[in-house]
Motif scaffolding. Structure first.
Motif, PDB file in Angstrom:
ATOM      1  N   ASN A  55       7.022  16.808   4.971  1.00  0.00           N
ATOM      2  CA  ASN A  55       7.254  16.614   2.738  1.00  0.00           C
ATOM      3  C   ASN A  55       6.095  17.455   2.215  1.00  0.00           C
ATOM      4  OD1 ASN A  55       5.690  14.103   3.680  1.00  0.00           O
ATOM      5  ND2 ASN A  55       7.332  13.102   2.577  1.00  0.00           N
ATOM      6  N   GLN A  56       4.505  17.799   2.734  1.00  0.00           N
ATOM      7  CA  GLN A  56       4.015  18.184   1.643  1.00  0.00           C
ATOM      8  C   GLN A  56       3.293  19.901   1.995  1.00  0.00           C
ATOM      9  OE1 GLN A  56       1.720  15.880   0.048  1.00  0.00           O
ATOM     10  NE2 GLN A  56       2.892  14.348  -0.325  1.00  0.00           N
ATOM     11  N   TYR A  57       3.342  20.001   3.243  1.00  0.00           N
ATOM     12  CA  TYR A  57       3.008  21.245   3.288  1.00  0.00           C
ATOM     13  C   TYR A  57       4.146  22.256   4.179  1.00  0.00           C
ATOM     14  CZ  TYR A  57      -1.214  19.517   3.228  1.00  0.00           C
ATOM     15  OH  TYR A  57      -2.375  18.674   2.309  1.00  0.00           O
ATOM     16  N   ALA A  65      12.868  13.771   2.130  1.00  0.00           N
ATOM     17  CA  ALA A  65      12.154  13.468   3.780  1.00  0.00           C
ATOM     18  C   ALA A  65      12.772  13.773   4.644  1.00  0.00           C
ATOM     19  CB  ALA A  65      12.046  11.524   3.354  1.00  0.00           C
ATOM     20  N   PHE A  66      12.820  14.752   5.255  1.00  0.00           N
ATOM     21  CA  PHE A  66      14.150  15.143   6.099  1.00  0.00           C
ATOM     22  C   PHE A  66      13.712  15.097   7.043  1.00  0.00           C
ATOM     23  CE2 PHE A  66      13.080  19.857   3.429  1.00  0.00           C
ATOM     24  CZ  PHE A  66      14.862  19.744   3.423  1.00  0.00           C
ATOM     25  N   ILE A  67      12.642  14.622   7.624  1.00  0.00           N
ATOM     26  CA  ILE A  67      12.593  13.599   8.566  1.00  0.00           C
ATOM     27  C   ILE A  67      11.871  12.093   8.153  1.00  0.00           C
ATOM     28  CG2 ILE A  67      12.644  15.133  10.894  1.00  0.00           C
ATOM     29  CD1 ILE A  67       9.748  15.282  10.897  1.00  0.00           C
ATOM     30  N   GLY A  68      12.256  11.238   6.665  1.00  0.00           N
ATOM     31  CA  GLY A  68      11.853  10.408   7.207  1.00  0.00           C
ATOM     32  C   GLY A  68      12.538   9.188   7.126  1.00  0.00           C
ATOM     33  N   LEU A  69      14.186   9.693   6.823  1.00  0.00           N
ATOM     34  CA  LEU A  69      14.544   8.552   6.391  1.00  0.00           C
ATOM     35  C   LEU A  69      16.159   8.909   7.637  1.00  0.00           C
ATOM     36  CD1 LEU A  69      15.575   9.495   3.039  1.00  0.00           C
ATOM     37  CD2 LEU A  69      14.591   7.258   3.842  1.00  0.00           C
ATOM     38  N   PRO A  70      16.783   8.003   7.781  1.00  0.00           N
ATOM     39  CA  PRO A  70      17.557   8.303   9.029  1.00  0.00           C
ATOM     40  C   PRO A  70      18.280   9.259   9.244  1.00  0.00           C
ATOM     41  CG  PRO A  70      17.431   5.351   8.730  1.00  0.00           C
ATOM     42  CD  PRO A  70      16.681   6.256   8.104  1.00  0.00           C
ATOM     43  N   LEU A  89       0.791  -0.919   0.449  1.00  0.00           N
ATOM     44  CA  LEU A  89      -0.298  -0.273   0.290  1.00  0.00           C
ATOM     45  C   LEU A  89       1.283   1.154   0.189  1.00  0.00           C
ATOM     46  CD1 LEU A  89      -2.842  -1.037   2.739  1.00  0.00           C
ATOM     47  CD2 LEU A  89      -3.415  -0.761  -0.064  1.00  0.00           C
ATOM     48  N   ALA A  90       2.258   1.347   0.625  1.00  0.00           N
ATOM     49  CA  ALA A  90       3.291   1.675   0.414  1.00  0.00           C
ATOM     50  C   ALA A  90       3.457   2.622  -0.426  1.00  0.00           C
ATOM     51  CB  ALA A  90       3.908   2.437   1.844  1.00  0.00           C
ATOM     52  N   LYS A  91       3.337   1.637  -1.488  1.00  0.00           N
ATOM     53  CA  LYS A  91       3.882   2.018  -2.775  1.00  0.00           C
ATOM     54  C   LYS A  91       3.012   2.972  -3.741  1.00  0.00           C
ATOM     55  CE  LYS A  91       6.740  -2.200  -4.078  1.00  0.00           C
ATOM     56  NZ  LYS A  91       6.109  -3.397  -4.295  1.00  0.00           N
ATOM     57  N   TYR A  92       1.761   3.227  -2.882  1.00  0.00           N
ATOM     58  CA  TYR A  92       0.734   4.005  -4.116  1.00  0.00           C
ATOM     59  C   TYR A  92       0.460   4.794  -3.191  1.00  0.00           C
ATOM     60  CZ  TYR A  92       1.067  -0.349  -6.622  1.00  0.00           C
ATOM     61  OH  TYR A  92       1.508  -1.160  -7.638  1.00  0.00           O
ATOM     62  N   ALA A  93       1.044   5.531  -1.569  1.00  0.00           N
ATOM     63  CA  ALA A  93       1.157   6.417  -0.874  1.00  0.00           C
ATOM     64  C   ALA A  93       1.687   7.511  -1.301  1.00  0.00           C
ATOM     65  CB  ALA A  93       1.021   5.805   0.857  1.00  0.00           C
ATOM     66  N   GLU A  94       1.050   8.646  -0.333  1.00  0.00           N
ATOM     67  CA  GLU A  94       2.089  10.036   0.186  1.00  0.00           C
ATOM     68  C   GLU A  94       3.457   9.889  -0.246  1.00  0.00           C
ATOM     69  OE1 GLU A  94       0.619   8.206   2.517  1.00  0.00           O
ATOM     70  OE2 GLU A  94       1.538   8.808   4.576  1.00  0.00           O
ATOM     71  N   PRO A  95       4.179  10.298  -0.013  1.00  0.00           N
ATOM     72  CA  PRO A  95       6.136   9.881  -0.783  1.00  0.00           C
ATOM     73  C   PRO A  95       6.470   9.552   1.234  1.00  0.00           C
ATOM     74  CG  PRO A  95       4.943  11.957  -1.501  1.00  0.00           C
ATOM     75  CD  PRO A  95       4.490  11.712  -0.774  1.00  0.00           C
ATOM     76  N   ASN A  96       7.010   9.148   1.153  1.00  0.00           N
ATOM     77  CA  ASN A  96       8.146   8.726   2.770  1.00  0.00           C
ATOM     78  C   ASN A  96       6.724   9.126   3.734  1.00  0.00           C
ATOM     79  OD1 ASN A  96      11.043   9.679   1.289  1.00  0.00           O
ATOM     80  ND2 ASN A  96       9.997  12.083   1.336  1.00  0.00           N
ATOM     81  N   PRO A  97       6.342   8.168   4.166  1.00  0.00           N
ATOM     82  CA  PRO A  97       5.601   7.962   4.847  1.00  0.00           C
ATOM     83  C   PRO A  97       5.850   8.018   6.052  1.00  0.00           C
ATOM     84  CG  PRO A  97       5.763   5.836   3.357  1.00  0.00           C
ATOM     85  CD  PRO A  97       6.575   6.868   2.458  1.00  0.00           C
ATOM     86  N   ASP A 135      11.095  22.142   1.762  1.00  0.00           N
ATOM     87  CA  ASP A 135       9.847  21.283   0.617  1.00  0.00           C
ATOM     88  C   ASP A 135       9.583  22.462  -0.451  1.00  0.00           C
ATOM     89  OD1 ASP A 135      11.073  18.689   0.351  1.00  0.00           O
ATOM     90  OD2 ASP A 135      10.435  18.094   1.329  1.00  0.00           O
ATOM     91  N   SER A 136       9.077  23.385   0.253  1.00  0.00           N
ATOM     92  CA  SER A 136       8.035  24.215  -1.264  1.00  0.00           C
ATOM     93  C   SER A 136       9.032  25.304  -1.761  1.00  0.00           C
ATOM     94  CB  SER A 136       6.849  25.117  -0.009  1.00  0.00           C
ATOM     95  OG  SER A 136       6.334  25.650  -1.139  1.00  0.00           O
ATOM     96  N   ILE A 137       9.771  25.802  -1.367  1.00  0.00           N
ATOM     97  CA  ILE A 137      11.498  26.289  -1.884  1.00  0.00           C
ATOM     98  C   ILE A 137      11.846  25.801  -2.545  1.00  0.00           C
ATOM     99  CG2 ILE A 137      13.505  27.524  -1.462  1.00  0.00           C
ATOM    100  CD1 ILE A 137      11.709  28.416   1.494  1.00  0.00           C
ATOM    101  N   LEU A 138      12.375  24.444  -1.987  1.00  0.00           N
ATOM    102  CA  LEU A 138      13.080  23.629  -3.260  1.00  0.00           C
ATOM    103  C   LEU A 138      12.373  22.927  -4.345  1.00  0.00           C
ATOM    104  CD1 LEU A 138      14.843  21.125  -0.692  1.00  0.00           C
ATOM    105  CD2 LEU A 138      15.784  22.912  -1.432  1.00  0.00           C
ATOM    106  N   MET A 139      11.313  23.032  -4.601  1.00  0.00           N
ATOM    107  CA  MET A 139      10.217  22.430  -5.433  1.00  0.00           C
ATOM    108  C   MET A 139      10.106  24.224  -6.343  1.00  0.00           C
ATOM    109  SD  MET A 139       7.876  19.955  -3.647  1.00  0.00           S
ATOM    110  CE  MET A 139       6.793  19.262  -4.887  1.00  0.00           C
TER     111      MET A 139
END
Lengths: 415, 304
Positions: free
Chosen positions: B131-133, B160-165, A234-242, B137-141
């Motif tokens: 990463n959505q709001y 993913a600033f706080i989504g990857l180790p 499901l994560a593959k079709y979800a928002e980026p970086n869940p 990320d908005s500036i970078l985009m």
């Protein structure tokens, strides 16, 4: 002469007041610990205390309030200090830990057959541990699959999914990131709700975290592995970086019309509807190993009595008072919670269409932490396993095998 | 007794209370670290000697990486955070020490991060990193939209600033640095203003360049202040909890689990695998590390 007169009057006054003083001293004081936030207001809870004091003038209720985030710390520090409140509000997932530490008492002797019959069995299961009942459920939530009907229509999804295969197919159809639309919304942050989101799929596939009787980890069996694999699919079709997302924040994306499906409780369905989304909810689709048509995690909060309470009978009277049909209904109506009592469901308020799927799920609800002795530690272990799989650092089998070994150690099970 | 009478002793009394309180807390922590303690049962206390320390160093804990991971992570955290705070603080102070229009406003803005409670600031950073709001990320985009820079570099946005180790560690670090820089800037600015103008005049007569003035006048004059400020910063950064807890809770995959986060988990959250005794042992280790750093710093400071 004047002094003598004043002195005599003073003595007489004190003498007359003494019965009042004695009766005031005789008054029983019970302390009640309640959370604030998440809809719990001080005013509503104070009102309850005042009503109780009116009904039982010989009792004084002292309400103590603490923020939700500090509730656990407050409970254990007050118990450790040797003077806990007489009544405590707890997350039912804490029951095994508190019961094992001999910190709370079983309530079986207080619960009458009439009281027992007021709640469905699945609700009692959330407060049952080692064959005893340790709390009375106060608040409850079930989860459903929320969907955006407009997005489904736009991308040709005509049937609301009932199985995982159907859901995956629908999610794929609706996944259009170039238009800012995601098929599904996934929570992956290191937070309790990430675990509860995964639990929905685990239970919908007939799986469990541990065996409630033996306490042994079951999370790495076929049902569990399939559930985590499905979560990753499901994560593959979800928002980026869940992994950046908590379930609590996903509503921001859903009410902005950015997703076709996600799983959440009724408040957020209502929020989405209020935001103008053509949203509806359905039971969570079942997995290939499911024995039931659906399932979800049943999260409850309950009221318990610490072992060190000096007024256990009065504490129970207060619990019984606050959870009688009248007060429980008032509470659920005010906060919009899923009603734990059977009789409440007949009310017009809970007959509204958005409540129906959530009330239907009660029957299929599986307790959040049945048989888990240390929820916080187990929660961390499962969260790590989910994140490993979402980040592609392990397969579902590898991550859950590792998690199961750790859970067994936490549960005190060797081998 | 003759000169000041009781007055000096009375004046020192509050400090004595504070010291007594600190000593008691530390002694209690050290004492607890030799016991297995149940947080929920105040009557249960079992002497385990060095058992808790052994557990920390030898036991492959079911819920966390080894203590060495926590220590390494904490040391990297402190070293990178404090050095960047010192550099930015020094740079900021040098700029704010110059005469320019609107200097007062910039000085006030520098202190702004201090005006925000840290928990709220951490929430603010969580949204900055979203990463959505999130604004970042908005500036970078937007940059990518007009320049195609990130596409050319093969970097997929949003990040993913706080989504990857590793990015999570760096993101928490940036937030911590943001909160710590105002202190450094203000202390250094005060130090700069205390340097006698005559020294700069003499250097100028000797024909010193701007860099030489900085190297041979500013830096030596400011070094005691830099030492003291960084000493404070080391202690505070070592204990930094709020930003990490609110942004990542130590995740993802333990990437931001520093010693304070580990102490909290071990002492208060993991009731069966952790416990107060083990948490106390971990605290003692942290106290020992911080004390050692302070000792060497003080030694350096005395050497002048």
């Amino acid at each position: 002469m004047k002094f003598k007169l004043v002195f005599t009057l003073l003595i007489a006054f004190l003498f007359l007041c003494s019965p009042l003083l004695v009766s005031a001293q005789r008054k029983v004081t019970i302390r009640v610990l309640m959370p604030l936030g998440g809809g719990y207001t001080k005013e509503a809870q104070m009102k309850l205390a005042q009503e109780f004091m009116k009904a039982y003038p010989q009792v004084e209720v002292k309400m103590e309030f603490v923020g939700w985030a500090e509730l656990w710390d407050k409970i254990i520090s007050s118990i450790a200090s040797g003077s806990p409140p007489d009544v405590i509000y707890i997350g039912s997932r804490w029951i095994p830990a508190l019961a094992d530490m001999d910190a709370i008492i079983p309530l079986d002797k207080y619960i009458t057959p009439e009281k027992y019959a007021m709640y469905p069995e699945s609700v009692w299961n959330t407060v049952r541990y080692k064959g005893h009942i340790w709390g009375v459920v106060r608040a409850m939530s079930t989860k459903c699959l929320i969907y955006n009907a407009k997005i489904l229509e736009k991308y040709g999804v005509t049937k609301i999914p009932e199985t995982w295969d159907e859901l995956l197919e629908a999610v794929k159809k609706c996944y259009h990131p170039e238009e800012g639309i995601y098929g599904f919304l996934i929570a992956g942050a290191k937070f309790v709700s990430t675990v509860s989101q995964f639990q929905n799929w685990l239970y919908a596939n007939g799986g469990l975290i541990v065996d409630p009787k033996t306490g042994k980890a079951l999370i790495n069996n076929t049902a569990g592995v399939e559930a985590l694999e499905f979560y990753a699919k499901l994560a593959k079709y979800a928002e980026p970086n869940p992994i950046q997302w908590r379930r609590e924040d996903l509503i921001q994306l859903f009410k902005a019309g950015k997703a076709a499906f996600y799983v959440d409780h009724v408040f957020n369905l209502i929020k989405a509807i209020k935001a103008g989304i053509d949203a509806d909810a359905a039971p969570i689709p079942r997995g290939p190993h499911a024995k039931q048509p659906t399932a979800c995690v049943l999260i409850t909060d309950s009221i318990a009595i610490p072992k060190l309470s000096k007024h256990k009978d009065w504490a129970w009277k207060f619990i019984a008072f606050m959870t009688d049909l009248k007060h429980q209904t008032e509470f659920d109506l005010a906060l919009g919670f899923i009603p734990p009592m059977k009789a409440e469901r007949k009310l017009l308020f809970f007959q509204r269409w958005w409540y129906r799927p959530y009330i239907y799920m009660i029957k299929y609800g599986v307790p959040e932490a049945a048989g888990i002795k240390d929820w916080e530690a187990v929660q961390d272990v499962i969260c790590t396993a989910i994140q490993k799989v979402l980040l592609g650092q392990a397969t579902a089998k590898e991550a859950l095998d590792e998690a199961a070994a750790k859970i067994n150690e936490i549960q005190g099970i060797k081998g | 007794m003759k000169e000041g009478g009781l007055k000096p002793y009375l004046l020192i009394l509050p400090l004595a209370f504070v010291l007594a309180f600190i000593t008691y807390s530390m002694a209690e922590t050290i004492y607890l670290s030799f016991f297995e303690v149940s947080y929920l049962n105040p009557f249960y206390k079992k002497f385990v000697g060095l058992g808790n320390y052994l557990w920390l160093f030898t036991h492959p804990s079911p819920t966390r990486p080894y203590i060495l991971d926590w220590l390494t992570r904490s040391l990297i955290w402190v070293a990178s955070s404090v050095s960047v705070k010192v550099l930015i603080g020094l740079g900021g102070a040098l700029i704010l020490n110059e005469e320019f229009k609107g200097r007062g406003i910039f000085r006030a803005l520098t202190v702004a991060p201090w005006a925000i409670p840290w928990a709220m600031a951490a929430m603010m950073w969580a949204w900055v990193y979203n990463n959505q709001y999130g604004i970042l990320d908005s500036i970078l985009m937007h940059i990518d939209k007009y320049t195609g820079l990130f596409k050319a570099l093969g970097i997929k946005l949003p990040l993913a600033f706080i989504g990857l180790p590793l990015p999570s560690f760096i993101s928490c670090l940036i937030a911590d640095i943001w909160a710590g820089v105002p202190f450094m800037t203000m202390v250094f600015l005060a130090g700069l203003q205390a340097i006698p103008q005559e020294l700069y005049d003499a250097a100028m007569i000797d024909g010193a360049s701007s860099f030489q003035k900085f190297r041979h006048v500013t830096l030596p004059q400011l070094s005691p202040i830099i030492m003291v400020a960084s000493l404070f910063s080391i202690v505070w950064t070592f204990n930094s909890f709020d930003f990490i807890w609110i942004l990542t809770q130590g995740g993802p995959l333990h990437a931001t689990e520093t010693l304070p986060i580990a102490i909290y988990n071990v002492a208060f959250r993991w009731l069966r695998v952790g416990g107060l005794g083990k948490g106390a042992a971990l605290s003692v280790i942290q106290i020992a590390i911080v004390s050692t750093v302070i000792y060497f710093y003080m030694k350096l400071l005395r050497r002048g």
